[in-house]
Design an enzyme around this catalytic site. Structure first.
Site, PDB file in Angstrom:
ATOM      1  N   TYR A   1      -5.881   9.345 -24.547  1.00 47.31           N
ATOM      2  CA  TYR A   1      -5.024   8.184 -24.322  1.00 47.31           C
ATOM      3  C   TYR A   1      -5.375   7.412 -23.053  1.00 47.31           C
ATOM      4  CZ  TYR A   1      -2.270   8.434 -28.474  1.00 47.31           C
ATOM      5  OH  TYR A   1      -1.894   8.369 -29.780  1.00 47.31           O
TER       6      TYR A   1
ATOM      7  N   CYS B   1     -10.845   7.803 -32.304  1.00 43.06           N
ATOM      8  CA  CYS B   1     -10.728   9.003 -31.463  1.00 43.06           C
ATOM      9  C   CYS B   1     -10.059  10.166 -32.189  1.00 43.06           C
ATOM     10  CB  CYS B   1      -9.927   8.700 -30.210  1.00 43.06           C
ATOM     11  SG  CYS B   1     -10.243   7.072 -29.547  1.00 43.06           S
TER      12      CYS B   1
ATOM     13  N   CYS C   1      -7.540   5.537 -23.315  1.00 39.05           N
ATOM     14  CA  CYS C   1      -7.780   4.256 -23.995  1.00 39.05           C
ATOM     15  C   CYS C   1      -6.777   3.212 -23.509  1.00 39.05           C
ATOM     16  CB  CYS C   1      -7.684   4.411 -25.507  1.00 39.05           C
ATOM     17  SG  CYS C   1      -6.009   4.785 -26.094  1.00 39.05           S
TER      18      CYS C   1
ATOM     19  N   GLU D   1      -2.318   1.364 -39.125  1.00 42.99           N
ATOM     20  CA  GLU D   1      -1.731   2.633 -39.559  1.00 42.99           C
ATOM     21  C   GLU D   1      -1.267   2.473 -40.998  1.00 42.99           C
ATOM     22  OE1 GLU D   1      -0.233   1.042 -36.805  1.00 42.99           O
ATOM     23  OE2 GLU D   1      -1.621   2.030 -35.422  1.00 42.99           O
TER      24      GLU D   1
ATOM     25  N   GLU E   1       2.839   3.613 -29.898  1.00 51.46           N
ATOM     26  CA  GLU E   1       1.854   4.680 -30.090  1.00 51.46           C
ATOM     27  C   GLU E   1       1.713   5.501 -28.808  1.00 51.46           C
ATOM     28  OE1 GLU E   1      -2.272   3.555 -30.828  1.00 51.46           O
ATOM     29  OE2 GLU E   1      -2.324   5.136 -32.342  1.00 51.46           O
TER      30      GLU E   1
ATOM     31  N   THR F   1      -3.778   6.421 -38.408  1.00 56.41           N
ATOM     32  CA  THR F   1      -4.572   5.414 -37.703  1.00 56.41           C
ATOM     33  C   THR F   1      -5.916   5.196 -38.392  1.00 56.41           C
ATOM     34  OG1 THR F   1      -3.564   5.904 -35.579  1.00 56.41           O
ATOM     35  CG2 THR F   1      -5.781   4.991 -35.506  1.00 56.41           C
TER      36      THR F   1
ATOM     37  N   CYS G   1      -6.027  -0.515 -30.326  1.00 56.99           N
ATOM     38  CA  CYS G   1      -6.493   0.805 -30.755  1.00 56.99           C
ATOM     39  C   CYS G   1      -7.733   0.626 -31.628  1.00 56.99           C
ATOM     40  CB  CYS G   1      -5.382   1.487 -31.560  1.00 56.99           C
ATOM     41  SG  CYS G   1      -5.930   2.954 -32.440  1.00 56.99           S
TER      42      CYS G   1
ATOM     43  N   HIS H   1      -6.657  15.097 -27.564  1.00 56.07           N
ATOM     44  CA  HIS H   1      -6.145  13.773 -27.901  1.00 56.07           C
ATOM     45  C   HIS H   1      -5.228  13.209 -26.812  1.00 56.07           C
ATOM     46  CE1 HIS H   1      -6.276  10.630 -30.735  1.00 56.07           C
ATOM     47  NE2 HIS H   1      -4.993  10.622 -31.005  1.00 56.07           N
TER      48      HIS H   1
HETATM   49  C1  LIG Z   1       0.958   4.183 -33.885  1.00 61.58           C
HETATM   50  C2  LIG Z   1       0.828   5.620 -34.227  1.00 61.58           C
HETATM   51  C3  LIG Z   1      -0.407   6.106 -34.651  1.00 61.58           C
HETATM   52  C4  LIG Z   1      -0.536   7.451 -35.023  1.00 61.58           C
HETATM   53  N1  LIG Z   1      -1.736   7.900 -35.493  1.00 61.58           N
HETATM   54  C5  LIG Z   1      -1.830   9.148 -36.010  1.00 61.58           C
HETATM   55  C6  LIG Z   1      -3.027   9.597 -36.650  1.00 61.58           C
HETATM   56  O1  LIG Z   1      -4.023   8.894 -36.727  1.00 61.58           O
HETATM   57  N2  LIG Z   1      -3.047  10.836 -37.174  1.00 61.58           N
HETATM   58  C7  LIG Z   1      -1.990  11.655 -37.113  1.00 61.58           C
HETATM   59  O2  LIG Z   1      -2.070  12.762 -37.626  1.00 61.58           O
HETATM   60  N3  LIG Z   1      -0.829  11.268 -36.535  1.00 61.58           N
HETATM   61  C8  LIG Z   1      -0.736  10.037 -35.983  1.00 61.58           C
HETATM   62  N4  LIG Z   1       0.442   9.634 -35.366  1.00 61.58           N
HETATM   63  C9  LIG Z   1       1.582  10.528 -35.452  1.00 61.58           C
HETATM   64  C10 LIG Z   1       2.151  11.106 -34.165  1.00 61.58           C
HETATM   65  O3  LIG Z   1       1.451  12.264 -33.796  1.00 61.58           O
HETATM   66  C11 LIG Z   1       3.631  11.363 -34.451  1.00 61.58           C
HETATM   67  O4  LIG Z   1       4.263  10.095 -34.447  1.00 61.58           O
HETATM   68  C12 LIG Z   1       4.295  12.288 -33.464  1.00 61.58           C
HETATM   69  O5  LIG Z   1       3.786  13.585 -33.585  1.00 61.58           O
HETATM   70  C13 LIG Z   1       5.813  12.303 -33.642  1.00 61.58           C
HETATM   71  O6  LIG Z   1       6.157  12.584 -34.982  1.00 61.58           O
HETATM   72  P1  LIG Z   1       7.151  11.624 -35.787  1.00 61.58           P
HETATM   73  O7  LIG Z   1       6.650  10.242 -35.651  1.00 61.58           O
HETATM   74  O8  LIG Z   1       7.285  12.189 -37.121  1.00 61.58           O
HETATM   75  O9  LIG Z   1       8.488  11.672 -34.977  1.00 61.58           O
HETATM   76  P2  LIG Z   1       9.698  12.677 -35.171  1.00 61.58           P
HETATM   77  O10 LIG Z   1       9.147  14.039 -35.413  1.00 61.58           O
HETATM   78  O11 LIG Z   1      10.634  12.131 -36.156  1.00 61.58           O
HETATM   79  O12 LIG Z   1      10.336  12.659 -33.721  1.00 61.58           O
HETATM   80  C14 LIG Z   1      11.416  11.809 -33.335  1.00 61.58           C
HETATM   81  C15 LIG Z   1      12.173  12.470 -32.199  1.00 61.58           C
HETATM   82  O13 LIG Z   1      12.720  13.711 -32.641  1.00 61.58           O
HETATM   83  C16 LIG Z   1      12.286  14.772 -31.796  1.00 61.58           C
HETATM   84  N5  LIG Z   1      12.055  15.956 -32.646  1.00 61.58           N
HETATM   85  C17 LIG Z   1      11.319  16.009 -33.786  1.00 61.58           C
HETATM   86  N6  LIG Z   1      11.316  17.253 -34.291  1.00 61.58           N
HETATM   87  C18 LIG Z   1      12.048  17.999 -33.456  1.00 61.58           C
HETATM   88  C19 LIG Z   1      12.419  19.375 -33.440  1.00 61.58           C
HETATM   89  N7  LIG Z   1      12.039  20.218 -34.396  1.00 61.58           N
HETATM   90  N8  LIG Z   1      13.170  19.802 -32.410  1.00 61.58           N
HETATM   91  C20 LIG Z   1      13.566  18.956 -31.417  1.00 61.58           C
HETATM   92  N9  LIG Z   1      13.250  17.646 -31.401  1.00 61.58           N
HETATM   93  C21 LIG Z   1      12.516  17.175 -32.399  1.00 61.58           C
HETATM   94  C22 LIG Z   1      11.017  14.280 -31.138  1.00 61.58           C
HETATM   95  O14 LIG Z   1      10.756  14.916 -29.897  1.00 61.58           O
HETATM   96  C23 LIG Z   1      11.309  12.794 -30.981  1.00 61.58           C
HETATM   97  O15 LIG Z   1      12.030  12.558 -29.815  1.00 61.58           O
HETATM   98  C24 LIG Z   1       0.570   8.310 -34.936  1.00 61.58           C
HETATM   99  C25 LIG Z   1       1.804   7.811 -34.486  1.00 61.58           C
HETATM  100  C26 LIG Z   1       1.942   6.490 -34.137  1.00 61.58           C
HETATM  101  C27 LIG Z   1       3.289   5.990 -33.695  1.00 61.58           C
HETATM  102  S1  SF4 Z   2      -6.971   7.462 -28.466  1.00 60.01           S
HETATM  103 FE1  SF4 Z   2      -6.275   5.355 -28.281  1.00 60.01          FE
HETATM  104  S2  SF4 Z   2      -7.796   4.040 -29.229  1.00 60.01           S
HETATM  105 FE2  SF4 Z   2      -8.233   6.135 -29.798  1.00 60.01          FE
HETATM  106  S3  SF4 Z   2      -7.283   6.351 -31.800  1.00 60.01           S
HETATM  107 FE3  SF4 Z   2      -5.771   7.084 -30.299  1.00 60.01          FE
HETATM  108  S4  SF4 Z   2      -4.546   5.291 -29.686  1.00 60.01           S
HETATM  109 FE4  SF4 Z   2      -6.352   4.558 -30.828  1.00 60.01          FE
END
Ligand SMILES: Cc1cc2nc3c(=O)[nH]c(=O)nc-3n(C[C@H](O)[C@H](O)[C@H](O)COP(=O)(O)OP(=O)(O)OC[C@H]3O[C@@H](n4cnc5c(N)ncnc54)[C@H](O)[C@@H]3O)c2cc1C
Ligand code: SF4
Length: 511
Positions: free
Chosen positions: A303, A111, A305, A264, A453, A198, A107, A299
């Site tokens: 992906y 983006c 990417c 992250e 991710e 990220t 990553c 966004h």
């Molecule tokens: C490597 C990585 C990089 C990331 N980078 C960024 C970033 O740069 N900026 C950023 O803003 N975010 C970033 N994210 C966040 C990403 O958008 C969230 O991980 C994603 O939206 C899921 O939220 P959570 O991780 O809190 O999971 P959770 O919300 O805890 O979800 C876990 C499970 O519960 C379910 N769930 C959650 N809430 C509900 C609900 N109300 N009803 C029913 N089911 C539910 C989900 O569908 C899922 O199956 C990143 C995530 C990762 C893993």
């Molecule tokens: S789109 Fe891909 S490379 Fe770009 S920030 Fe997200 S995971 Fe990283």
């Protein structure tokens, strides 16, 4: 790029300029319970910085791909900072992302900021039209400044969220979503925490945004603003990645991909000030869903990417098969075809979404929501299958291979040199390096970006299914079926006149 910026600073041009711009900042970063003195030279952090630096170097090497002419300044700017004012601009974002995935195998972190700027551009335009506010003009000033200086923007959307069944204002602890805690004539103070951010330490600015649709009761949570990464009141707690401390062991084999990695961190905001001219939404709760949906729409096709990263993994799988002497065996070839088929499916849906972009009221182009969600939904599955096939071709050594230190040791190095040999004409070390790269991408540091991710970034799988369900036009499809089955006599012209929304975009001939 321009020679001088409004702040009098030299704009960043090369990856080296960028890396130097991160030096000497007073960030409060914790890792293993200790403050990090120098994030730039920290062996666990540096590979993630190198990955961002590549976005600068690519813009120098291949300017048509990784830079664009800004409609705001008329100058050439890094594509990650450009507002997409044509369909081609949106498409070229994807092409650049695939290329960077190939070049870094991870990553490259820029983006989220790109998609945040673009979604804010059209959303602020529409808030202003509704409320006669001045967000769009402020945003344009901000974008002009960061374009001119060529800075990195982190997009901070995801709150820590506490009890997922409750809205922000219903949580036991109000800080579980970022919100305004104090207002002055000069601006607002915000508190809360953003998870999984990220490239946040590698950015110059963070844009905080709401993470979900909001109700009237959530007014203090409807805040969008730009914050310098080194602002007072921010604490970063660095996220662990699988096998991350291998980069502190020295050596270059066991890390798998020595130069590049993702990043992250958790970002904790305690009374952080945002001045008025950097606030781009404040209290307009009904526009939170527009912003979130436009951001995730961009966004989810960003992906692609992963297709660039997938190219590397497919190459690694083919290479280990060659090193093992089985590259011409039919099931190996077939597995490489399957991996390619899956990988190109990701790319195809992402790029199709971009090609099907339409202008918003602001003039900025927005990609197709249905296909973006299909792209991201593929991404939640296909990299896992590609990774499984890569491990199949790699053999068990991918998880049982002794360490580089053993390989370099006097005691057993010669034994490993002899017994880790594949084909006689291939060096043992090269075979080890490819195996470690596969491990890195499917189990190690870069599996964070390639696998998990892919699952959760830009929303967990169910979030895409909800959007697909919203756009799938099932009633229209039933009409098609009933007409052909002779259940309902309908005129074909009537069916044609009912084409709207997603199918309106599919059958739009003005492209
Ligand atoms: C490597 C990585 C990089 C990331 N980078 C960024 C970033 O740069 N900026 C950023 O803003 N975010 C970033 N994210 C966040 C990403 O958008 C969230 O991980 C994603 O939206 C899921 O939220 P959570 O991780 O809190 O999971 P959770 O919300 O805890 O979800 C876990 C499970 O519960 C379910 N769930 C959650 N809430 C509900 C609900 N109300 N009803 C029913 N089911 C539910 C989900 O569908 C899922 O199956 C990143 C995530 C990762 C893993
Ligand atoms: S789109 Fe891909 S490379 Fe770009 S920030 Fe997200 S995971 Fe990283």
């Amino acid at each position: 790029m321009t020679a001088q910026t409004a702040t009098g600073k030299q704009p960043l041009v090369s990856g080296e300029d960028y890396i130097n711009s991160l030096r000497g900042r007073k960030l409060k970063v914790y890792l293993f319970g200790e403050l990090v003195e120098d994030t730039v030279e920290h062996p666990m952090i540096r590979p993630s910085i190198n990955a961002v630096a590549e976005t600068y170097d690519l813009a120098m090497r291949e300017p048509e791909l990784a830079s664009a002419t800004s409609h705001l300044t008329g100058e050439r700017v890094n594509r990650f900072l450009n507002i997409a004012m044509t369909r081609d601009d949106v498409v070229l974002q994807n092409k650049m992302q695939r290329r960077l995935g190939q070049l870094t195998g991870t990553c490259f972190q820029r983006c989220v900021g790109m998609d945040a700027l673009n979604s804010l551009y059209s959303t602020t335009f529409e808030i202003d039209a509704n409320y006669q506010t001045d967000y769009h003009g402020r945003l344009k000033n901000f974008i002009t400044e960061v374009q001119t200086q060529n800075l990195v923007i982190g997009g901070a959307m995801t709150d820590v969220k506490g009890d997922r069944s409750l809205a922000p204002s219903m949580q036991a602890d109000p800080d579980l979503f970022v919100h305004v805690v104090e207002r002055t004539d000069a601006g607002v103070y915000v508190s809360g925490a953003k998870a999984h951010q990220t490239g946040c330490l590698n950015s110059h600015w963070l844009i905080v945004m709401p993470t979900m649709r909001l109700t009237e009761n959530d007014k203090e949570y409807a805040i969008v603003g730009a914050i310098p990464v080194d602002a007072e009141g921010i604490t970063y707690i660095y996220g662990r990645q699988s096998c991350d401390t291998r980069s502190m062991e020295g050596g270059s084999i066991d890390v798998g991909n020595a130069n590049f990695g993702g990043q992250e961190a958790m970002v904790i905001l305690e009374n952080v000030f945002i001045p008025n001219d950097l606030i781009f939404m404040d209290g307009e709760t009904e526009f939170a869903s527009m912003l979130v949906e436009r951001f995730t729409c961009y966004h989810r096709r960003s992906y692609v990417c992963k297709s660039g990263v997938g190219d590397v993994l497919i190459g690694a799988a083919a290479q280990i098969a060659e090193y093992n002497g089985v590259e011409n065996v039919s099931h190996i070839k077939d597995k490489l075809v399957e991996m390619t088929h899956l990988n190109e499916t990701i790319y195809a849906t992402g790029i199709a979404s971009s090609y099907q972009s339409k202008p918003t009221a602001s003039g900025a182009y927005q990609n197709d929501d249905m296909i973006a969600n299909v792209c991201k939904h593929h991404v939640t599955k296909m990299p896992y299958e590609i990774g499984r096939l890569a491990q199949d071709l790699a053999g068990g050594l991918v998880v049982t291979m002794p360490s580089e230190k053993d390989y370099r040791s006097e005691a057993v190095g010669h034994l490993l040199e002899k017994y880790l040999k594949g084909r006689a004409d291939v060096s043992t070390e090269n075979r080890m390096r490819i195996l470690r790269l596969i491990e890195n991408m499917t189990l190690g540091r870069n599996a964070v970006g390639y696998l998990t991710e892919s699952m959760h970034g830009a929303g967990s799988p169910q979030a895409q299914r909800i959007q697909i369900a919203r756009g799938m036009q099932i009633e229209f499809k039933k009409q098609l079926a009933k007409e052909l089955a002779g259940i309902e006599e309908r005129k074909r012209e009537q069916l044609t006149s009912e084409i709207s929304d997603y199918f309106g975009r599919v059958f739009d001939t003005e492209i």
